[in-house]
Design an enzyme around this catalytic site. Structure first.
Site, PDB file in Angstrom:
ATOM      1  N   LEU A 186      49.783  33.284  27.512  1.00 57.62           N
ATOM      2  CA  LEU A 186      48.374  33.393  27.170  1.00 57.62           C
ATOM      3  C   LEU A 186      47.518  32.994  28.368  1.00 57.62           C
ATOM      4  O   LEU A 186      47.518  31.841  28.788  1.00 57.62           O
ATOM      5  CB  LEU A 186      48.067  32.511  25.960  1.00 57.62           C
ATOM      6  N   GLU A 187      46.780  33.954  28.897  1.00 55.78           N
ATOM      7  CA  GLU A 187      46.051  33.751  30.149  1.00 55.78           C
ATOM      8  C   GLU A 187      44.558  33.566  29.959  1.00 55.78           C
ATOM      9  O   GLU A 187      43.804  33.583  30.922  1.00 55.78           O
ATOM     10  CB  GLU A 187      46.345  34.921  31.089  1.00 55.78           C
ATOM     11  N   HIS A 188      44.138  33.383  28.712  1.00 55.12           N
ATOM     12  CA  HIS A 188      42.706  33.217  28.439  1.00 55.12           C
ATOM     13  C   HIS A 188      42.433  31.881  27.766  1.00 55.12           C
ATOM     14  O   HIS A 188      41.480  31.733  27.011  1.00 55.12           O
ATOM     15  CB  HIS A 188      42.197  34.384  27.583  1.00 55.12           C
TER      16      HIS A 188
END
Length: 352
Positions: free
Chosen positions: A177-179
């Site tokens: 998860l990059e957000h």
């Protein structure tokens, strides 16, 4: 990791282990209490780089090669799971997607892959597993957003992940998860997944470099808070600006020093060496920046495990239990004739 809409990736010694628990509420506490048996002796040590080398499931080799598999066509290679190079020990199916329910994920097989049915895909998963390969579902990627920020969404994430594991036979889950993540509630969710799946769970993470600069970041907190069953953190050493190494010096991506000096932060701040891997692009086309030749990856592995092949940064000690390496992606690797896995795979499997 890579967007499904883009051709280029843009994501970016043993000791007595201590058990980590966060007070998370009734559901998480129940999961935690279920884990107080002997399996926790594989957990990471509170004081840093020294911990048991058998953290995670025994199905994963001591030294493992991880690769992401595309459930989409982005111009690299469309391949079925059965065609993935046998150098890979963990294959992360990319990606599960969020639903309208907060925290809930689902997976839909892309017709472009040419599978005649979902059963054929499930049979491919089972065949890889019969060869000793772990096949897990990855959550997130460049465009994927999953919100886990309260009890309900944590439970929805856990329930839907366990549901996909049951439906497809996945061995576990990869958190990419990059957000942003909420460490407290994602810890709660992961503990529920571990409680439901048992000690065979394969649980990996692929944070960006900025996410692992210090133990105060949510990603690092999640890794530490779940270190008693975390398999490996394969940080993405690409699509990154310059970052601090564990010696306080600034290093630029695309070098052996960038790999070793940043890995040192994790190795000296609570994760077991067996929980640390080096994530790199398989080809220059696989990421916007940060590609290094496979020989540089092997030098970094040797530097960290043997004390040889180092650049200007030389760690104070070696970490022979280092888990291995990861690449984005098996498809980009195949696009280049599997050159990356054929070079790095045997090197990983030959680590001390």
């Amino acid at each position: 990791m890579e967007s499904t809409n883009s051709p280029n990736g843009t994501d970016s010694t043993e000791g007595t282990p201590l058990r980590r628990y966060r007070l998370l509420g009734v559901a998480a506490l129940a999961g935690a209490l279920a884990l107080t048996g002997p399996a926790l002796t594989a957990g990471a040590n509170e004081t840093g780089g020294s911990a048991s080398s058998d953290v995670g499931t025994s199905a994963v080799p001591d030294h493992a090669l991880t690769g992401y598999w595309h459930n989409f066509d982005n111009g690299s290679v469309v391949q079925k799971l059965r065609d993935v190079s046998d150098q890979y020990d963990i294959i992360a199916v990319s990606f599960a997607e969020s639903t309208a329910t907060a925290g809930q994920i689902d997976f839909t097989l892309d017709p472009v892959l040419g599978y005649a049915s979902e059963q054929e895909f499930k049979d491919d998963i089972a065949a890889k597993q019969a060869e000793g390969v772990s096949v897990i579902i990855s959550v997130g990627g460049q465009n994927g957003t999953v919100t886990v920020n309260d009890d309900a969404s944590a439970q929805a994430f856990a329930d839907s992940t366990l549901g996909l594991m049951d439906e497809y036979g996945f061995d576990g889950v990869d958190i990419d998860l990059e957000h942003g993540i909420n460490a407290e509630y994602m810890t709660q969710a992961m503990r529920a997944i571990h409680a439901g799946a048992g000690d065979g769970l394969v649980y990996t993470m692929a944070p960006q470099t900025i996410d692992m600069q210090n133990t105060g970041t949510p990603y690092f907190q999640l890794a530490l808070d779940t270190s008693d069953f975390l398999t490996v953190v394969n940080m993405q050493y690409y699509n990154s600006g310059s970052m601090l190494g564990c010696d306080g010096q600034v290093y630029s991506s695309g070098s052996v020093d960038f790999l070793t000096a940043l890995a040192c932060i994790q190795l000296e701040n609570g994760l077991a060496p067996s929980q640390v891997g080096l994530g790199v692009p398989a080809t220059p086309n696989a990421a916007g920046s940060g590609y290094v030749d496979p020989g540089v990856v092997n030098d970094a592995l040797d530097c960290l495990t043997r004390g040889t092949g180092c650049g200007s940064f030389v760690p104070d000690r070696t970490y022979p239990d280092l888990r291995g390496a990861m690449t984005w992606s098996v498809n980009w690797d195949a696009h280049a004739g599997n050159a990356w896995s054929e070079a790095v795979g045997p090197h990983v499997h030959g680590l001390p």
